[in-house]
Design a protein around this motif. Sequence first.
Motif, mmCIF file in Angstrom:
data_model
loop_
_atom_site.group_PDB
_atom_site.id
_atom_site.type_symbol
_atom_site.label_atom_id
_atom_site.label_comp_id
_atom_site.label_asym_id
_atom_site.label_seq_id
_atom_site.Cartn_x
_atom_site.Cartn_y
_atom_site.Cartn_z
ATOM 1 N N UNK A 103 0.828 -1.210 0.000
ATOM 2 C CA UNK A 103 0.000 0.000 0.000
ATOM 3 C C UNK A 103 0.862 1.260 0.000
ATOM 4 N N UNK A 117 1.998 1.613 -3.602
ATOM 5 C CA UNK A 117 0.867 1.998 -4.455
ATOM 6 C C UNK A 117 0.410 3.433 -4.164
ATOM 7 N N UNK A 137 0.591 6.384 -6.856
ATOM 8 C CA UNK A 137 -0.589 7.108 -7.344
ATOM 9 C C UNK A 137 -0.368 8.618 -7.252
ATOM 10 N N UNK A 196 -4.371 0.523 -19.907
ATOM 11 C CA UNK A 196 -3.661 0.094 -18.711
ATOM 12 C C UNK A 196 -2.212 0.569 -18.810
ATOM 13 N N UNK A 197 -1.787 1.482 -17.897
ATOM 14 C CA UNK A 197 -0.446 2.066 -18.039
ATOM 15 C C UNK A 197 0.708 1.106 -17.730
ATOM 16 N N UNK A 249 1.619 -3.848 -6.911
ATOM 17 C CA UNK A 249 0.627 -4.906 -7.142
ATOM 18 C C UNK A 249 1.251 -6.286 -6.938
ATOM 19 N N UNK A 283 1.490 -6.980 -3.312
ATOM 20 C CA UNK A 283 0.162 -7.273 -2.758
ATOM 21 C C UNK A 283 -0.250 -8.717 -3.066
ATOM 22 N N UNK A 329 -7.806 -7.384 -6.286
ATOM 23 C CA UNK A 329 -7.014 -6.498 -5.418
ATOM 24 C C UNK A 329 -7.785 -6.193 -4.141
ATOM 25 N N UNK A 378 -3.263 -10.339 -13.417
ATOM 26 C CA UNK A 378 -2.207 -9.320 -13.451
ATOM 27 C C UNK A 378 -1.243 -9.583 -14.600
ATOM 28 N N UNK A 383 -4.838 -7.455 -16.925
ATOM 29 C CA UNK A 383 -6.181 -7.013 -16.567
ATOM 30 C C UNK A 383 -6.285 -6.427 -15.153
ATOM 31 N N UNK A 384 -5.160 -5.977 -14.606
ATOM 32 C CA UNK A 384 -5.211 -5.228 -13.342
ATOM 33 C C UNK A 384 -4.608 -3.853 -13.617
ATOM 34 N N UNK A 385 -5.442 -2.806 -13.555
ATOM 35 C CA UNK A 385 -5.005 -1.442 -13.829
ATOM 36 C C UNK A 385 -4.706 -0.757 -12.497
ATOM 37 N N UNK A 386 -3.435 -0.391 -12.243
ATOM 38 C CA UNK A 386 -3.084 0.127 -10.912
ATOM 39 C C UNK A 386 -3.701 1.483 -10.597
ATOM 40 N N UNK A 387 -4.037 2.277 -11.617
ATOM 41 C CA UNK A 387 -4.628 3.589 -11.323
ATOM 42 C C UNK A 387 -6.021 3.408 -10.717
ATOM 43 N N UNK A 388 -6.657 2.309 -11.061
ATOM 44 C CA UNK A 388 -7.948 1.981 -10.449
ATOM 45 C C UNK A 388 -7.722 1.106 -9.214
ATOM 46 N N UNK A 389 -6.815 0.140 -9.341
ATOM 47 C CA UNK A 389 -6.642 -0.855 -8.286
ATOM 48 C C UNK A 389 -5.984 -0.282 -7.024
ATOM 49 N N UNK A 390 -5.043 0.661 -7.198
ATOM 50 C CA UNK A 390 -4.313 1.175 -6.026
ATOM 51 C C UNK A 390 -5.238 1.907 -5.051
ATOM 52 N N UNK A 391 -6.041 2.891 -5.507
ATOM 53 C CA UNK A 391 -6.942 3.533 -4.530
ATOM 54 C C UNK A 391 -7.941 2.563 -3.924
ATOM 55 N N UNK A 410 -7.355 -0.638 -3.357
ATOM 56 C CA UNK A 410 -6.619 -1.436 -2.361
ATOM 57 C C UNK A 410 -6.451 -0.660 -1.058
#
Lengths: 141, 291
Positions: free
Chosen positions: A38, A41, A45, A64-65, A92, A95, B60, B232, B236-244, B246
């Motif tokens: 976390x 991440x 972010x 997806x970046x 990730x 995690x 996540x 992942x 199919x895991x987008x961190x900009x969505x997944x990080x907040x 999580x």
Amino acid sequence: MSAPDRSVAPSSPTVKPLPPEAYLRMTFVLRAGLGLSLGILGAGIVAYLLLHPGASSSSVLTANPIAGYLSFGGLASGLASGSVEAFLTLGLVVLVATPVVRVVSGLYYFRRAGERTMVAITGVVIVLILVGVLVIGPYVR
Amino acid sequence: MVRLSVAVDLALFIGLLVLVAIAAGVVGSLTGLGGGVVVIPLLIVLFGASIPIAIGTGFVTILATSSATGAAYVRDRLSDLRIGMFLEIATVPGALIGATATVFLTHANLQSELLVALGVALFAIIPGSLARRNIELPPPLPPDARSRRMGLSGDYHDNALDQDVHYEGARTSPALGVMFGAGLVSGMFGIGAGVFKVLALERFLNLPMKISTATSNFMIGVTAAAGAGVMLSAGYVNPIIAAPVAIGTAFGAYLGSRVLPGLRNRTIRLMFLPVVAVLAIEVILRGLGLP
């Protein structure tokens, strides 16, 4: 509520319970892994927002970046070059790896107790998860 | 429903994700279901995410919930590590097959069918959850030979009942079968499928409610790791969505886990099931192309 009678004598299990140390170690593994992931991440972010002021919610929903950082080589070179996207990928990965490390620590304690069946079970679980990450995922990408 | 995906800027979008995830984390932790059942449909319905990305984010959510609450439950000895690890031999293969099937369905342009199936899976949680026994401690049953051989038993102190409780696992074979199905559902839809795990733990292994809930919460992390690993590495895991999500889920799950040891948790699910029903209907309507 009146609780049912639970005073039935235990059926003499032949297996010793795990030592308290095992519970403490696994608690530590889960907390440390979660905190580390976390932290990466969260920092990632914030850095992404600062470095991509033009990014919008619709743009992140359609692309997806981290697509270029899903291999070991891509992730390593991305981390070496300080890419925010690579660090987000790392967060990730940590995690996902956290419960797996917990299983590995379980394997250690079961092995130390000489419980061959539980060692085999936890070993198979670890191998299956690795197959998913290293073989199935890249194959179906 | 208000669609927020296009109109808001990224920072507000992320802030909203965190808030939704906090709520999902509290609910997932208190019910033992994981937060995915709330986060995934909301990502699709409210935020406009595609179904594979929503499912990837669901994993996540599960990982954060399980690690946050799993730690507290393990520390309090409410999670039975031996029983959880024994049953993971069934959930993990199920999760791998389920996640692989989802990727194949996505590649085959069957996302509408996947949406309908997700809605049906969410609906299946409702009778499954209601089928849980409304008793904190089940009457003791004799353990089967496998349970006795592997020591699938334990003790804990129930704070709400203020008594020490001993339990022993029974009927391990059907429990393993249900756990494989739970792993399949979890891997396919990115939800914890905790209701099915809890059912197997309560109905077949005959474990007390709190041990079932906490052990399910502990197990879903490993099941999710199997599915998340596939999603992942498949992109199919987008961190900009997944990080907040999580971060929010972990915080919410921590709040929930602080409350659980002092609660009789039979009433918690009833507050939560109508929300799941509404979300399931919305997801099915989207899959069918209806407004």
